[in-house]
Design an enzyme around this catalytic site. Structure first.
Site, PDB file in Angstrom:
ATOM      1  N   GLY A  30      43.842  38.634  47.779  1.00 29.03           N
ATOM      2  CA  GLY A  30      43.187  39.707  48.540  1.00 29.03           C
ATOM      3  C   GLY A  30      41.848  39.294  49.109  1.00 29.03           C
ATOM      4  O   GLY A  30      41.396  38.147  48.931  1.00 29.03           O
ATOM      5  N   SER A  31      41.186  40.249  49.768  1.00 26.57           N
ATOM      6  CA  SER A  31      39.942  39.925  50.466  1.00 26.57           C
ATOM      7  C   SER A  31      38.776  39.724  49.498  1.00 26.57           C
ATOM      8  O   SER A  31      37.840  38.972  49.808  1.00 26.57           O
ATOM      9  CB  SER A  31      39.605  41.028  51.476  1.00 26.57           C
ATOM     10  OG  SER A  31      39.549  42.283  50.831  1.00 26.57           O
ATOM     11  N   THR A  32      38.801  40.369  48.332  1.00 27.64           N
ATOM     12  CA  THR A  32      37.742  40.167  47.340  1.00 27.64           C
ATOM     13  C   THR A  32      37.903  38.784  46.712  1.00 27.64           C
ATOM     14  O   THR A  32      36.935  38.039  46.531  1.00 27.64           O
ATOM     15  CB  THR A  32      37.793  41.264  46.255  1.00 27.64           C
ATOM     16  OG1 THR A  32      37.997  42.534  46.886  1.00 27.64           O
ATOM     17  CG2 THR A  32      36.515  41.310  45.447  1.00 27.64           C
ATOM     18  N   GLY A  83      41.350  41.157  42.202  1.00 28.44           N
ATOM     19  CA  GLY A  83      40.878  42.450  42.702  1.00 28.44           C
ATOM     20  C   GLY A  83      41.809  43.575  42.254  1.00 28.44           C
ATOM     21  O   GLY A  83      42.703  43.375  41.427  1.00 28.44           O
ATOM     22  N   ALA A  84      41.591  44.760  42.817  1.00 29.51           N
ATOM     23  CA  ALA A  84      42.468  45.911  42.534  1.00 29.51           C
ATOM     24  C   ALA A  84      42.325  46.917  43.663  1.00 29.51           C
ATOM     25  O   ALA A  84      41.358  46.877  44.431  1.00 29.51           O
ATOM     26  CB  ALA A  84      42.089  46.547  41.200  1.00 29.51           C
ATOM     27  N   GLY A  97      48.422  46.118  46.661  1.00 34.09           N
ATOM     28  CA  GLY A  97      48.231  46.447  48.072  1.00 34.09           C
ATOM     29  C   GLY A  97      48.603  45.261  48.958  1.00 34.09           C
ATOM     30  O   GLY A  97      49.124  45.420  50.058  1.00 34.09           O
ATOM     31  N   GLY A  98      48.357  44.066  48.434  1.00 34.89           N
ATOM     32  CA  GLY A  98      48.696  42.845  49.171  1.00 34.89           C
ATOM     33  C   GLY A  98      50.089  42.332  48.868  1.00 34.89           C
ATOM     34  O   GLY A  98      50.484  41.269  49.350  1.00 34.89           O
ATOM     35  N   GLU A 104      50.840  38.551  39.986  1.00 33.16           N
ATOM     36  CA  GLU A 104      49.548  38.950  39.414  1.00 33.16           C
ATOM     37  C   GLU A 104      49.739  39.442  37.977  1.00 33.16           C
ATOM     38  O   GLU A 104      48.945  39.141  37.089  1.00 33.16           O
ATOM     39  CB  GLU A 104      48.913  40.039  40.281  1.00 33.16           C
ATOM     40  CG  GLU A 104      48.471  39.503  41.641  1.00 33.16           C
ATOM     41  CD  GLU A 104      47.998  40.562  42.620  1.00 33.16           C
ATOM     42  OE1 GLU A 104      47.316  40.184  43.592  1.00 33.16           O
ATOM     43  OE2 GLU A 104      48.302  41.756  42.440  1.00 33.16           O
TER      44      GLU A 104
END
Ligand code: 5RP
Length: 217
Positions: A30-32, A83-84, A97-98, A104
């Site tokens: 993810g982006s984080t 992330g979450a 979400g991804g 994960e």
């Protein structure tokens, strides 16, 4: 006031403080996590390598020169950072979400410490506003959809999306998840469900929100 992306970056940088010499680090998606990977690149000579939760993260890790290792070859991990999409006061999460929820979940289970890095908007009292992702074997899509309706949710097929494992994703809308542990168990028991994005049994051990360690209730 910091932007959402600045908050994500602050959490990712804080998580880097938990990386120790010689570690194999579990890396989410993810982006984080992208910020975390960028930071990890500077520490690559100190770590053994990384176990990746998605093709997307694998590509990024390699791009930054970080060695990607097979979970089967390295055994239990000391640290997993991911992330979450939502995080409740008890460190229970919605993830996926991804679309990388299954890998994960595997890495979280294989890790001694799971550090979840989020921006402030991910903190919720009750999980379920973010549609709960479920990875399904394609032939079971409508069966799983009917079971989800019976559980009170509204299933929406993420059409056109194929997971890294060659499966499909159903997002469950309109859930008020008052008992996450029971819902996770019920979803896991439906034939055709590979994994659901509820992390209620294996919660995060540590949550970093906008760069700050968050207290668990
Ligand atoms: C991917 C995930 C991500 O951790 C989650 O979607 C959060 O993403 P982002 O850091 O881009 O907000 O679970 O499957």
């Amino acid at each position: 006031m910091s932007t959402v992306d600045e908050q994500k970056r602050a959490s990712a940088l804080k998580a880097l403080e938990f990386v120790e010499d010689g570690m194999v680090v579990g890396v989410g998606t993810g982006s984080t996590v992208r910020h975390f990977i960028e930071g990890l690149a500077a520490l690559q000579d100190r770590i053994e390598g990384a176990v990746s939760s998605s093709e997307q993260s694998t590509a990024l890790l390699k791009q930054h020169g970080i060695r990607v290792l097979d979970l089967n070859a390295v055994g239990p991990l000391a640290l997993y950072v991911d992330g979450a999409d939502e995080c409740d006061p008890f460190n229970r999460l919605i993830k996926g979400g991804g679309g990388a929820l299954t890998r994960e979940k595997i890495i979280a289970e294989a890790s001694e410490r799971f550090i979840c890095i989020i921006d402030k908007a991910k903190n919720v009292e009750l999980l379920g506003r973010f549609p709960l992702p479920v990875e399904v074997i394609p032939m079971a899509r409508s069966l799983v959809g009917r079971k989800i309706v019976a559980l009170g949710g509204q299933p929406v097929w993420r059409e056109g999306v194929l997971t890294d494992n060659g499966n499909w994703i159903i997002d469950i809308h309109h859930l008020r998840i008052v008992d996450p542990l029971t819902l996770e168990r019920e979803l896991n028991q439906i034939p055709g469900v590979v994994a659901c994005g509820l992390f209620a049994r294996r919660t995060a051990d540590t949550v970093i929100s906008a760069g700050e360690l968050r207290k668990k209730r």
